[in-house]
Design a protein around this motif. Structure first.
Motif, mmCIF file in Angstrom:
data_model
loop_
_atom_site.group_PDB
_atom_site.id
_atom_site.type_symbol
_atom_site.label_atom_id
_atom_site.label_comp_id
_atom_site.label_asym_id
_atom_site.label_seq_id
_atom_site.Cartn_x
_atom_site.Cartn_y
_atom_site.Cartn_z
ATOM 1 N N GLU A 276 11.241 0.475 -10.595
ATOM 2 C CA GLU A 276 10.765 -0.631 -9.761
ATOM 3 C C GLU A 276 9.751 -1.495 -10.501
ATOM 4 N N ALA A 277 8.854 -0.866 -11.262
ATOM 5 C CA ALA A 277 7.834 -1.616 -11.981
ATOM 6 C C ALA A 277 8.467 -2.553 -13.011
ATOM 7 N N ALA A 278 9.487 -2.071 -13.714
ATOM 8 C CA ALA A 278 10.171 -2.907 -14.705
ATOM 9 C C ALA A 278 10.902 -4.061 -14.030
ATOM 10 N N ALA A 279 11.522 -3.782 -12.879
ATOM 11 C CA ALA A 279 12.230 -4.828 -12.146
ATOM 12 C C ALA A 279 11.251 -5.890 -11.664
ATOM 13 N N LEU A 280 10.097 -5.466 -11.147
ATOM 14 C CA LEU A 280 9.097 -6.409 -10.676
ATOM 15 C C LEU A 280 8.571 -7.257 -11.829
ATOM 16 N N ALA A 281 8.353 -6.645 -12.971
ATOM 17 C CA ALA A 281 7.862 -7.389 -14.138
ATOM 18 C C ALA A 281 8.882 -8.431 -14.591
ATOM 19 N N ARG A 282 10.155 -8.074 -14.584
ATOM 20 C CA ARG A 282 11.200 -9.027 -14.971
ATOM 21 C C ARG A 282 11.286 -10.167 -13.965
ATOM 22 N N LEU A 283 11.132 -9.839 -12.688
ATOM 23 C CA LEU A 283 11.174 -10.871 -11.659
ATOM 24 C C LEU A 283 9.987 -11.818 -11.817
ATOM 25 N N ARG A 284 8.829 -11.279 -12.112
ATOM 26 C CA ARG A 284 7.635 -12.095 -12.317
ATOM 27 C C ARG A 284 7.803 -13.086 -13.483
ATOM 28 N N ARG A 285 8.591 -12.690 -14.488
ATOM 29 C CA ARG A 285 8.800 -13.592 -15.631
ATOM 30 C C ARG A 285 9.627 -14.818 -15.252
ATOM 31 N N MET A 286 10.252 -14.794 -14.086
ATOM 32 C CA MET A 286 11.032 -15.919 -13.582
ATOM 33 C C MET A 286 10.170 -16.811 -12.686
#
Length: 283
Positions: free
Chosen positions: A134-144
């Motif tokens: 989940e943390a990696a997914a949230l970080a990737r989403l934040r980069r958008m």
């Protein structure tokens, strides 16, 4: 429409029947791949919207169904439910034939090259995978940050498995404006969105099919509306443009979104625009 849950259901249906079996024949785009004859199927795995079939000599069969593809499983002498001319890949093992119909992507790749593969190696965390990060997914989403959230969720390099149906449904469930940029939402809102997406997709991926036989892994009605009342459908907004919202009664809408102009269904009342946040993001 094949999304991540569909592919995981296919993997669950094919894996127990194929793994450990020797290949009698593999035909890819009507060409026989003779070098795999006699080799064993070692694993069948879904990654997002992709299906991977691994063989013991190091080759992987990769298929992506896009909008209209399907996998069927037949007995050796059973009549196919679709035309053989539409078969993209045919994998025969003793007493069984797995057929992939109308897949725009069907290719062989070396397992050792998957990590650097343009289609597979760049995938974001798979929402249905047991080890979902989940943390990696949230970080990737934040980069958008500047991208509309409805468009960002469809990017398989952000999170793998979400398509048009789940995009519209999960954003409605969390009452988020699909057309606001990712930067308009807090970490808490995005985390709740991912948690709900994972919960509902896992539930649909593991639900029992309503029928048996060829293609039975497709015989499940996808449900995203938890606690639906009598008379309500299994989906809250998808393909319901012009119909009243189950929750507030406002007429649902559909708008095209992103470079691919994908359809996004939403409720204008339950998912109000975040205009102030949009202005701040542009500034």
């Amino acid at each position: 429409m094949p999304e991540g849950d569909t592919l995981h259901r296919i993997a669950s249906a094919l894996g127990p029947r194929l793994v450990g079996q020797p290949v009698r024949a593999l035909v890819l785009r009507h060409q026989s791949i003779e070098r795999l004859a006699g080799h064993l199927v070692t694993k069948v795995e879904a990654r997002g919207k992709n299906l991977l079939v691994f063989f013991d000599e190091g080759t992987v069969l990769h298929t992506h169904l896009r909008m209209g593809g399907a996998w069927h499983l037949y007995g050796e002498h059973e009549r196919w439910r679709r035309s053989p001319a539409s078969a993209t890949a045919v994998l025969a093992v003793p007493a069984l034939v797995a057929v992939c119909f109308r897949a725009p992507v069907a290719r062989l790749v070396r397992a050792s090259l998957l990590a650097g593969d343009a289609a597979i190696g760049r995938l974001g965390p798979d929402l249905i995978a047991p080890a979902f990060d989940e943390a990696a997914a949230l970080a990737r989403l934040r980069r958008m940050a500047g991208r509309e959230i409805g468009d960002a969720l469809m990017d398989q390099q952000v999170v793998a498995g979400i398509g048009n149906v789940y995009k519209s449904e999960i954003l409605f469930h969390e009452r988020l404006d699909p057309f606001a940029p990712v930067s308009a939402f807090s970490d808490e809102e995005l985390a709740r969105l991912l948690v709900f997406a994972r919960r509902i997709m896992v539930a649909n991926a593991t639900a029992k099919p309503h029928a048996s036989g060829p293609g039975a892994h497709h015989g499940h009605t996808r449900t995203t509306r938890e606690g639906a009342r009598p008379g309500e459908g299994p989906l809250a907004v998808y393909r319901r443009a012009g119909e009243p919202c189950y929750d507030c009664g406002a007429l649902l809408e559909m708008r095209r979104q992103g470079e691919a102009r994908r359809s996004t269904y939403h409720c204008p009342r339950c998912q109000p625009p975040r205009r102030a946040a949009i202005r701040e993001a542009r500034a």
